[in-house]
Enzyme design. Structure first.
Site: not given
Ligand code: SUG
Length: 426
Positions: A29, A32-34, A38, A172, A240, A242, A357
């Protein structure tokens, strides 16, 4: 199994990776901005069944390598509570409609910050559930994640599970936390990496959240290091830490542009942990953009039973000339990381979630964890069977308000909980 006996000789501490099982509502969807992956996959069809099977295959590989593997369950979706809070009536923007469906709890590196028992004042392993306040679809996770952590780590002689830090401070979890130690069961130095707001993209981890966690976990201030993320890395899509660095035992594997003050960060860690070994990938070998595109650093850096280290990277790394050349050079050298093992987690990668992740590391004695959250081969078979039978094969973002899909997703999760004797999470 790699195990360390504590000085008290009472418990056998080992590192357990708790992977998030990819939920049946996994979708793209673009929430996640940035997070570049995503955003760039927004609107694509997703394949929840394939996504979840990729995750189980990764867990199986690590179970075979390490002898121990844990997991956390998908959260209830669509989240009716959030749907009600958002007063959805069909006039809202699509991202608001998608948020209650997010399967983002699969990225358990964001579930909590974990301080193992040897680091804490009361000798228990402390976990603080992450509030994830920066992104709406992630902010809904913590109450259900907390319930799960309280069951998995309910033995209060060994664990202390904390609620979230106040929402003023974005947190986070373990994705921005690293630990240096001689062996997992020894006392370590905990490194907290935070971002400073003000850039093009949100800085999701606030310094004060981590300072609070340092205090509530009872960590020795001299054994903690606070480091600022490189604002340029956040701008380039490292939402993040990581995404640009990972640590295991005495090794810090990092991109040259991970931290605001790279050399100062090494010096600060080294003054608390003199044995630090830095494996730095220079920008001249792998650009920041390519590191973020391939997720080279979103790797699981594992200590194998023979004491050597292996790096579990996404398949995308093998397909990148610059990244794979660097990996081959590293394997041929005499460094601490002897092996690089690609895994296929493409469905998660397309949402910005690599191998690291997808897992939360908890150093503890496996005997102190609720065994329902620990994997063995028979249980992996069972999980795969439920996924193959009940997880939707494909979801288009436009399906996300369908009652039929909601019923399928709810039934699929219930089938998994029943198969694992965890229906109480229902
Ligand atoms: O929070 N993506 C997650 C990915 C998290 C990755 N985690 C680590 N780096 N540890 C986030 O950005 C995308 C959901 C969407 O676009 O539907 C999303 O939430």
């Amino acid at each position: 199994m790699v195990q360390n006996e504590t000085t008290a000789g009472q418990t056998l501490l080992t590192e357990i990776n708790f992977d998030g099982i990819v939920g049946p509502s996994h979708n793209y969807a673009g929430l996640s901005l940035g997070n570049i992956a995503s955003a760039s996959h927004k609107g694509d069809p997703s394949y929840p069944r394939a996504a979840a099977l990729q995750g189980v295959a990764k867990m199986r590989g690590n179970l075979a390598r390490l002898g121990v593997q844990g997991f956390l369950l998908p959260l209830p979706r669509p989240n009716v509570l959030l749907e009600n809070v958002l007063a959805l009536d069909g006039t809202e923007a699509p991202p608001l409609r998608a948020a209650p469906w997010s399967a983002s709890s699969m990225w358990t590196a964001n579930a909590a910050t974990v301080s193992p028992a040897p680091d804490t004042a009361d000798g228990r392993c402390h976990l603080t559930v992450a509030n994830l306040v920066t992104m709406l679809h992630r902010a809904q996770e913590w109450p259900d994640t907390l319930r799960q952590l309280e069951i998995a780590f309910s033995d209060t002689r060994h664990f202390a599970v904390h609620g979230p830090v106040p929402p003023t401070f974005g947190d986070e979890g373990a994705a921005n936390h690293m630990r240096l130690c001689e062996g997992h069961g020894n006392a370590g130095v905990e490194v907290f990496v935070y971002g400073k707001p003000g850039g093009r993209f949100p800085a999701r981890q606030h310094e004060q959240a981590f300072r609070l966690i340092r205090r509530s976990h009872g960590l020795d201030p001299d054994k903690c290091v606070f480091i600022e993320q490189n604002p340029a890395a956040i701008e380039a899509g490292a939402f993040h830490n990581d995404v640009v660095a990972v640590a295991n035992e005495r090794v810090l594997f990092t991109h040259e542009e991970a931290f605001a003050d790279q050399q100062g960060s090494y010096d600060a860690i080294r003054s608390a942990f003199p044995a630090l070994e830095v494996v730095e990938v220079p920008s001249s070998a792998v650009s920041l953009e390519e590191a973020i595109r391939t997720y080279l650093f979103n790797a699981q850096l594992l200590t194998l039973p023979d004491g050597s280290m292996a790096l579990i990277v996404p398949e995308e790394c093998r397909e990148s000339t610059s990244v794979w050349n660097w990996c081959e050079g590293m394997m041929a050298s005499n460094g601490p990381i002897r092996e690089v093992i690609p895994v296929d987690v493409r469905q998660s990668m397309a949402n910005g979630g690599g191998p690291a992740c997808l897992r939360l590391r908890v150093v503890c004695d496996p005997a102190t964890v609720d065994p329902r959250f620990l994997l063995d081969e028979a249980k992996a078979d069972r999980i795969e069977q439920v996924i193959a039978r009940t997880w939707p094969e494909q979801i288009d973002p436009a399906d996300l308000s369908s009652d039929n899909l909601a019923a399928d997703v709810i039934a699929a999760r219930a089938a998994l909980l029943a198969a694992l004797d965890l229906s109480e999470l229902g």
